[in-house]
Design a protein around this motif. Structure first.
Motif, mmCIF file in Angstrom:
data_model
loop_
_atom_site.group_PDB
_atom_site.id
_atom_site.type_symbol
_atom_site.label_atom_id
_atom_site.label_comp_id
_atom_site.label_asym_id
_atom_site.label_seq_id
_atom_site.Cartn_x
_atom_site.Cartn_y
_atom_site.Cartn_z
ATOM 1 N N ARG A 1 0.828 -1.202 0.000
ATOM 2 C CA ARG A 1 0.000 0.000 0.000
ATOM 3 C C ARG A 1 0.864 1.255 0.000
ATOM 4 N NH1 ARG A 1 -5.725 0.850 0.611
ATOM 5 N NH2 ARG A 1 -5.955 2.986 -0.149
ATOM 6 N N THR B 1 -8.880 0.609 -6.251
ATOM 7 C CA THR B 1 -8.240 0.777 -4.944
ATOM 8 C C THR B 1 -8.858 -0.157 -3.912
ATOM 9 O OG1 THR B 1 -7.908 3.108 -5.477
ATOM 10 C CG2 THR B 1 -7.559 2.441 -3.188
ATOM 11 N N PRO B 2 -8.053 -1.000 -3.274
ATOM 12 C CA PRO B 2 -8.610 -1.923 -2.273
ATOM 13 C C PRO B 2 -8.923 -1.199 -0.971
ATOM 14 C CG PRO B 2 -6.232 -2.166 -2.376
ATOM 15 C CD PRO B 2 -6.605 -1.189 -3.458
ATOM 16 N N PRO B 3 -9.841 -1.719 -0.161
ATOM 17 C CA PRO B 3 -10.102 -1.119 1.150
ATOM 18 C C PRO B 3 -8.911 -1.309 2.070
ATOM 19 C CG PRO B 3 -11.263 -3.209 0.938
ATOM 20 C CD PRO B 3 -10.680 -2.904 -0.415
ATOM 21 N N ILE B 4 -8.751 -0.410 3.020
ATOM 22 C CA ILE B 4 -7.636 -0.501 3.966
ATOM 23 C C ILE B 4 -7.692 -1.821 4.729
ATOM 24 C CG2 ILE B 4 -6.492 0.635 5.905
ATOM 25 C CD1 ILE B 4 -7.963 3.193 5.107
ATOM 26 N N SER B 5 -8.896 -2.304 4.990
ATOM 27 C CA SER B 5 -9.051 -3.539 5.765
ATOM 28 C C SER B 5 -8.358 -4.720 5.099
ATOM 29 C CB SER B 5 -10.535 -3.848 5.962
ATOM 30 O OG SER B 5 -11.226 -3.861 4.728
ATOM 31 N N ASP B 6 -8.263 -4.728 3.777
ATOM 32 C CA ASP B 6 -7.576 -5.824 3.090
ATOM 33 C C ASP B 6 -6.116 -5.914 3.524
ATOM 34 O OD1 ASP B 6 -9.810 -6.621 1.740
ATOM 35 O OD2 ASP B 6 -9.072 -6.134 -0.264
ATOM 36 N N THR C 1 -6.218 9.712 -0.461
ATOM 37 C CA THR C 1 -7.631 9.905 -0.806
ATOM 38 C C THR C 1 -7.910 11.365 -1.131
ATOM 39 O OG1 THR C 1 -8.265 8.050 0.622
ATOM 40 C CG2 THR C 1 -10.004 9.606 -0.006
ATOM 41 N N ASP D 1 -12.143 1.452 7.411
ATOM 42 C CA ASP D 1 -12.622 1.743 6.060
ATOM 43 C C ASP D 1 -13.544 2.962 6.004
ATOM 44 O OD1 ASP D 1 -11.190 -0.278 4.826
ATOM 45 O OD2 ASP D 1 -12.758 -1.776 5.123
#
Length: 474
Positions: free
Chosen positions: A199, A241-246, A374, A308
């Motif tokens: 990330r 864009t993947p979620p932060i939780s991933d 973001t 997220d």
């Protein structure tokens, strides 16, 4: 009459076993044996077993990428085509070129190098259009996993910035847009199915890309239709864009697979064999590695509930302990399952876990970087919207409401405490300032605006030169 003296009674077996001279040493031995196990029980009593904080098996399955969709091999093949550079390809050269700095000898060598490697760049741009990217499978990721290709994307990103400048200098803004989009796509690809390092690399690429696009915008002469298509592609890329939780889930898998690596940090390979034999027992009696897994599981459960959400919607951070867990306080209005421990209890257990304190856990710095990314993305998209408006109306709008026709689409500043709209000031027909309050959450008036993380206010000052307008725009 003679009295007989009674014969002395022989001590029974139980009498001998209960004799202090026997009992005391036995009790001492038993206590010495039991003490480490009691200590282990105490350490584990500090924190309950949360179980899996998410469905690990389903996550691994979801994030295992088929080879046919994976850009990893095409990226490696493109990198193999790259010739060895004799000059330093630092980021400053590309930035200086876009800032209009006169081309010196070193810059010219870099420009020539980029031109010589057109085949490698074309292969890279093609690879960036692949649907997915994964360098390490989640079932095998650990602290020793190499991310060489992910790191190599930085080098190609710098080359693409210069390649876009060459195209723009030659009056081919459509070609320049292609290379700028290539960098944005790459920044999203490397974040997919990766850990926090992935990330952060993606964010670095995105920062470089967004800063370059902002410098290109006042120079480009695309038609309104072409710029609308450019914005459409940027929106599509951002959806990757993947979620932060991933990334937090991937870090959890990494820790589960790195217990021996973490233990090796305490006793390195140079440690004598006798000490190495004792190590597993030493950790066992300290509750490890179970204590590590319990603490990490609770940290992940706490983080997954909130990360997220936009920054202004997340609850306040915990101020307990040394803040090594980056936890969130439970909002007063929220009820959670009893198994979800308070930040205080999690921090207390974390401070007692030797392995947790060695674990690679930088959720806090990643969240700050993601929040800034973001906002850069939203500022960039807003700037392109404003440029499209200018192409249709000759000058920039008086307010953002003229561009965004409903309150739902107005760009929100996630860094402002209540999620306010971006600040926008029109300074002239072809001049505006657009900004977010930045990391500190304080509006400093939009002075000296940049997209740098240390800027007082994160933003863009756009000045369009009249001489750059095409006849049809005038």
């Amino acid at each position: 009459m003679t009295t007989k003296t009674p014969a002395p009674k022989s001590n029974s077996g139980w009498h001998r076993l209960l004799h202090p001279w026997f009992v005391i040493p036995v009790m001492i031995v038993v206590m010495l044996i039991a003490a480490p196990f009691m200590y282990r029980s105490y350490k584990l009593s500090l924190i309950s077993d949360p179980g899996e904080p998410f469905d690990v098996e389903a996550f691994i399955s979801e994030h295992t990428v088929p080879d046919s969709e994976n850009a990893i091999v095409p990226f490696r093949n493109a990198h193999a085509l790259l010739t060895t550079s004799t000059v330093d390809l630092d980021t400053a050269i590309g930035s200086d070129l876009w800032d209009g700095v006169s081309v010196d000898e070193k810059m010219q060598l870099v420009i020539d190098f980029v031109k010589e490697n057109e085949a490698a760049l074309i292969a890279w741009e093609k690879a960036s259009r692949m649907p997915d990217f994964s360098e390490v499978r989640p079932a095998a990721i650990d602290y020793n996993s190499l991310l060489e290709t992910t790191q190599n994307t930085r080098e190609f990103a710098r080359l693409c910035v210069i390649r876009a400048w060459i195209a723009s200098e030659n009056g081919n803004d459509a070609e320049a847009a292609k290379w700028l989009l290539c960098n944005l796509r790459t920044s999203r690809l490397v974040e997919l199915h990766g850990c926090i390092i992935n990330r952060l690399v993606g964010i670095a690429l995105h920062n470089l890309s967004s800063e370059t696009i902002v410098k290109w915008l006042p120079l480009q002469e695309l038609s309104q239709t072409e710029l609308e298509q450019f914005l459409k592609e940027i929106h599509a890329i951002q959806q990757m864009t993947p979620p932060i939780s991933d990334h937090i889930k991937m870090e959890y898998l990494m820790v589960l697979h790195s217990e021996e690596i973490l233990q090796g940090e305490v006793f390195p390979s140079s440690t004598p064999g006798a000490a190495k034999a004792v190590l597993p027992w030493a950790f066992y009696f300290q509750g490890e590695p179970e204590l590590l897994c319990r603490v990490y599981g609770h940290c992940v459960s706490n983080n997954l509930r909130y990360v997220d959400a936009p920054k202004y919607k997340r609850p306040s951070r915990s101020s307990h302990g040394r803040d090594i867990c980056y936890l969130f306080e439970k909002p007063i209005t929220e009820s959670t399952h009893p198994s979800n421990l308070s930040p205080e209890k999690i921090e207390l257990a974390a401070e007692s876990s030797v392995l947790f304190q060695l674990a690679y856990y930088q959720t806090g710095s990643m969240l700050e970087a993601v929040d800034l990314e973001t906002m850069r993305q939203r500022l960039l998209e807003t700037a392109i919207h404003l440029e499209i408006y200018r192409k249709a109306n000759v000058e920039f709008p008086d307010t953002l409401a003229q561009v965004f026709t409903s309150t739902e689409t107005l760009p929100i500043d996630d860094l402002e405490a209540k999620g306010a709209i971006f600040n926008y000031v029109k300074e002239g027909p072809l001049h505006y300032r657009l900004w977010s309050v930045g990391v500190d959450g304080i509006d400093s008036g939009g002075v000296n605006l940049t997209l740098d993380k240390d800027a007082a206010d994160l933003g863009i000052e756009m000045i369009r030169n009249d001489s750059l307008e095409s006849p049809e725009e005038k």
